[in-house]
Motif scaffolding. Structure first.
Motif, PDB file in Angstrom:
ATOM      1  N   GLY A  26       0.803  -1.207   0.000  1.00  0.00           N
ATOM      2  CA  GLY A  26       0.000   0.000   0.000  1.00  0.00           C
ATOM      3  C   GLY A  26       0.837   1.259   0.000  1.00  0.00           C
ATOM      4  N   ASN A  27       0.183   2.360  -0.081  1.00  0.00           N
ATOM      5  CA  ASN A  27       0.848   3.653  -0.178  1.00  0.00           C
ATOM      6  C   ASN A  27       1.013   4.238   1.223  1.00  0.00           C
ATOM      7  OD1 ASN A  27       1.928   6.005  -1.167  1.00  0.00           O
ATOM      8  ND2 ASN A  27      -0.060   6.936  -1.561  1.00  0.00           N
ATOM      9  N   ILE A  28       1.972   3.691   1.971  1.00  0.00           N
ATOM     10  CA  ILE A  28       2.092   4.104   3.367  1.00  0.00           C
ATOM     11  C   ILE A  28       3.354   4.884   3.681  1.00  0.00           C
ATOM     12  CG2 ILE A  28       0.776   2.073   4.093  1.00  0.00           C
ATOM     13  CD1 ILE A  28       3.467   1.080   5.349  1.00  0.00           C
ATOM     14  N   VAL A  29       4.352   4.820   2.797  1.00  0.00           N
ATOM     15  CA  VAL A  29       5.640   5.407   3.179  1.00  0.00           C
ATOM     16  C   VAL A  29       5.570   6.916   3.312  1.00  0.00           C
ATOM     17  CG1 VAL A  29       6.970   3.486   2.233  1.00  0.00           C
ATOM     18  CG2 VAL A  29       6.498   5.494   0.803  1.00  0.00           C
ATOM     19  N   THR A  30       4.547   7.538   2.713  1.00  0.00           N
ATOM     20  CA  THR A  30       4.401   8.982   2.866  1.00  0.00           C
ATOM     21  C   THR A  30       3.406   9.338   3.961  1.00  0.00           C
ATOM     22  OG1 THR A  30       2.703   9.027   1.159  1.00  0.00           O
ATOM     23  CG2 THR A  30       4.972   9.443   0.459  1.00  0.00           C
ATOM     24  N   ILE A  31       2.815   8.334   4.582  1.00  0.00           N
ATOM     25  CA  ILE A  31       1.825   8.569   5.652  1.00  0.00           C
ATOM     26  C   ILE A  31       2.390   8.193   7.017  1.00  0.00           C
ATOM     27  CG2 ILE A  31      -0.450   7.928   6.510  1.00  0.00           C
ATOM     28  CD1 ILE A  31      -1.245   7.329   3.617  1.00  0.00           C
ATOM     29  N   TYR A  32       3.066   7.050   7.062  1.00  0.00           N
ATOM     30  CA  TYR A  32       3.628   6.553   8.302  1.00  0.00           C
ATOM     31  C   TYR A  32       5.052   7.068   8.493  1.00  0.00           C
ATOM     32  CZ  TYR A  32      -0.120   3.087   8.851  1.00  0.00           C
ATOM     33  OH  TYR A  32      -1.321   2.474   9.036  1.00  0.00           O
ATOM     34  N   THR A  33       5.488   7.080   9.734  1.00  0.00           N
ATOM     35  CA  THR A  33       6.914   7.220  10.009  1.00  0.00           C
ATOM     36  C   THR A  33       7.546   5.858   9.771  1.00  0.00           C
ATOM     37  OG1 THR A  33       6.698   9.007  11.611  1.00  0.00           O
ATOM     38  CG2 THR A  33       8.646   7.617  11.792  1.00  0.00           C
ATOM     39  N   MET A  34       8.542   5.816   8.936  1.00  0.00           N
ATOM     40  CA  MET A  34       9.233   4.574   8.599  1.00  0.00           C
ATOM     41  C   MET A  34      10.583   4.558   9.301  1.00  0.00           C
ATOM     42  SD  MET A  34       6.971   3.272   6.606  1.00  0.00           S
ATOM     43  CE  MET A  34       7.899   1.824   6.070  1.00  0.00           C
ATOM     44  N   THR A  90      26.691  -5.580  13.522  1.00  0.00           N
ATOM     45  CA  THR A  90      26.104  -6.897  13.322  1.00  0.00           C
ATOM     46  C   THR A  90      24.822  -7.042  14.132  1.00  0.00           C
ATOM     47  OG1 THR A  90      28.236  -7.941  12.872  1.00  0.00           O
ATOM     48  CG2 THR A  90      26.453  -9.374  13.646  1.00  0.00           C
ATOM     49  N   ALA A  91      23.740  -7.393  13.455  1.00  0.00           N
ATOM     50  CA  ALA A  91      22.434  -7.516  14.101  1.00  0.00           C
ATOM     51  C   ALA A  91      21.397  -7.957  13.068  1.00  0.00           C
ATOM     52  CB  ALA A  91      22.006  -6.183  14.702  1.00  0.00           C
ATOM     53  N   VAL A  92      20.225  -8.278  13.568  1.00  0.00           N
ATOM     54  CA  VAL A  92      19.070  -8.433  12.690  1.00  0.00           C
ATOM     55  C   VAL A  92      18.432  -7.054  12.565  1.00  0.00           C
ATOM     56  CG1 VAL A  92      16.849  -9.533  12.312  1.00  0.00           C
ATOM     57  CG2 VAL A  92      18.709 -10.820  13.392  1.00  0.00           C
ATOM     58  N   TYR A  93      18.238  -6.622  11.339  1.00  0.00           N
ATOM     59  CA  TYR A  93      17.665  -5.310  11.077  1.00  0.00           C
ATOM     60  C   TYR A  93      16.190  -5.466  10.695  1.00  0.00           C
ATOM     61  CZ  TYR A  93      22.182  -3.053  11.340  1.00  0.00           C
ATOM     62  OH  TYR A  93      23.383  -2.549  11.811  1.00  0.00           O
ATOM     63  N   TYR A  94      15.367  -4.670  11.362  1.00  0.00           N
ATOM     64  CA  TYR A  94      13.927  -4.738  11.160  1.00  0.00           C
ATOM     65  C   TYR A  94      13.396  -3.427  10.612  1.00  0.00           C
ATOM     66  CZ  TYR A  94      14.127  -8.804  14.281  1.00  0.00           C
ATOM     67  OH  TYR A  94      14.417 -10.020  14.861  1.00  0.00           O
ATOM     68  N   CYS A  95      12.496  -3.536   9.673  1.00  0.00           N
ATOM     69  CA  CYS A  95      11.785  -2.366   9.156  1.00  0.00           C
ATOM     70  C   CYS A  95      10.539  -2.143  10.016  1.00  0.00           C
ATOM     71  CB  CYS A  95      11.395  -2.610   7.704  1.00  0.00           C
ATOM     72  SG  CYS A  95      10.559  -1.225   6.911  1.00  0.00           S
ATOM     73  N   ASN A  96      10.248  -0.889  10.279  1.00  0.00           N
ATOM     74  CA  ASN A  96       9.097  -0.521  11.104  1.00  0.00           C
ATOM     75  C   ASN A  96       8.298   0.594  10.445  1.00  0.00           C
ATOM     76  OD1 ASN A  96       8.264   1.765  13.277  1.00  0.00           O
ATOM     77  ND2 ASN A  96       7.803  -0.259  14.098  1.00  0.00           N
ATOM     78  N   ALA A  97       6.993   0.482  10.557  1.00  0.00           N
ATOM     79  CA  ALA A  97       6.105   1.574  10.153  1.00  0.00           C
ATOM     80  C   ALA A  97       5.237   1.901  11.353  1.00  0.00           C
ATOM     81  CB  ALA A  97       5.243   1.157   8.966  1.00  0.00           C
ATOM     82  N   ASN A  98       5.153   3.166  11.714  1.00  0.00           N
ATOM     83  CA  ASN A  98       4.315   3.525  12.842  1.00  0.00           C
ATOM     84  C   ASN A  98       3.549   4.806  12.578  1.00  0.00           C
ATOM     85  OD1 ASN A  98       5.724   5.905  14.434  1.00  0.00           O
ATOM     86  ND2 ASN A  98       7.344   4.499  13.830  1.00  0.00           N
ATOM     87  N   ARG A  99       2.417   4.890  13.281  1.00  0.00           N
ATOM     88  CA  ARG A  99       1.531   6.019  13.080  1.00  0.00           C
ATOM     89  C   ARG A  99       0.707   6.227  14.341  1.00  0.00           C
ATOM     90  NH1 ARG A  99      -3.305   6.128   8.516  1.00  0.00           N
ATOM     91  NH2 ARG A  99      -3.861   8.312   8.703  1.00  0.00           N
ATOM     92  N   TRP A 100       0.571   7.467  14.740  1.00  0.00           N
ATOM     93  CA  TRP A 100      -0.268   7.810  15.870  1.00  0.00           C
ATOM     94  C   TRP A 100      -1.657   8.171  15.367  1.00  0.00           C
ATOM     95  CZ3 TRP A 100       0.907   7.507  21.010  1.00  0.00           C
ATOM     96  CH2 TRP A 100       2.251   7.326  21.339  1.00  0.00           C
ATOM     97  N   ARG A 101      -2.655   7.538  15.949  1.00  0.00           N
ATOM     98  CA  ARG A 101      -4.037   7.867  15.641  1.00  0.00           C
ATOM     99  C   ARG A 101      -4.850   7.767  16.918  1.00  0.00           C
ATOM    100  NH1 ARG A 101      -6.817   5.152  10.646  1.00  0.00           N
ATOM    101  NH2 ARG A 101      -8.051   7.031  10.802  1.00  0.00           N
ATOM    102  N   PHE A 102      -5.635   8.788  17.189  1.00  0.00           N
ATOM    103  CA  PHE A 102      -6.511   8.812  18.360  1.00  0.00           C
ATOM    104  C   PHE A 102      -5.740   8.530  19.643  1.00  0.00           C
ATOM    105  CE2 PHE A 102      -8.900   6.947  14.725  1.00  0.00           C
ATOM    106  CZ  PHE A 102      -9.619   8.086  14.405  1.00  0.00           C
ATOM    107  N   GLY A 103      -4.514   9.064  19.726  1.00  0.00           N
ATOM    108  CA  GLY A 103      -3.740   8.906  20.940  1.00  0.00           C
ATOM    109  C   GLY A 103      -3.032   7.569  21.094  1.00  0.00           C
ATOM    110  N   LEU A 104      -3.148   6.706  20.116  1.00  0.00           N
ATOM    111  CA  LEU A 104      -2.508   5.393  20.194  1.00  0.00           C
ATOM    112  C   LEU A 104      -1.532   5.235  19.038  1.00  0.00           C
ATOM    113  CD1 LEU A 104      -5.587   3.150  21.040  1.00  0.00           C
ATOM    114  CD2 LEU A 104      -3.830   3.970  22.617  1.00  0.00           C
ATOM    115  N   ARG A 105      -0.416   4.576  19.336  1.00  0.00           N
ATOM    116  CA  ARG A 105       0.580   4.330  18.292  1.00  0.00           C
ATOM    117  C   ARG A 105       0.402   2.916  17.757  1.00  0.00           C
ATOM    118  NH1 ARG A 105       7.140   5.233  18.069  1.00  0.00           N
ATOM    119  NH2 ARG A 105       7.631   3.243  17.058  1.00  0.00           N
TER     120      ARG A 105
END
Length: 119
Positions: A26-34, A90-105
């Motif tokens: 989906g088109n989220i990279v411009t909506i969510y904090t990545m 050295t580590a496992v690298y994880y991608c994250n998308a987050n967004r605050w809505r109605f006071g919840l992340r």
């Protein structure tokens, strides 16, 4: 439902470079904090770099000047360019998308990709 798929992890020698990719549904990279997080064995997961919906970036002190986060809106993909790699990266690298809505992340995670820096 947001889905994130990382790729690009590998074994690399100290001083080398890698580029990680995170393809988002989906088109989220411009909506969510990545963001990119990493977790080394026996350590807590930590933020490496993030990019907000307006393009502001943030980096952990340990990677400033070496790593760069970017995104391609047309491809719904976020990247992490890693240069001058050190064994402590050295580590496992994880991608994250987050967004605050109605006071919840809301957080979404990829499955992770292994980066090993070793000679």
């Amino acid at each position: 439902q947001v889905q994130l798929v990382e790729s690009g992890g590998n074994l690399v020698q100290p001083g080398g470079s890698l580029k990680l990719s995170c393809a988002a549904s989906g088109n989220i990279v411009t909506i969510y904090t990545m963001g990119w997080y990493r977790q080394a064995p026996g350590k807590q997961r930590e933020l490496v770099a993030s990019i907000t919906s307006d393009g502001s970036t943030n980096y952990a002190d340990s990677v400033k000047g070496r790593f760069a986060i970017s995104r391609d809106n047309a491809k719904n993909t976020v990247y992490l360019q890693m240069n001058s790699l050190k064994p402590e990266d050295t580590a496992v690298y994880y991608c994250n998308a987050n967004r605050w809505r109605f006071g919840l992340r809301a957080d979404y995670w990829g499955q992770g990709t292994q980066v090993t820096v070793s000679s």
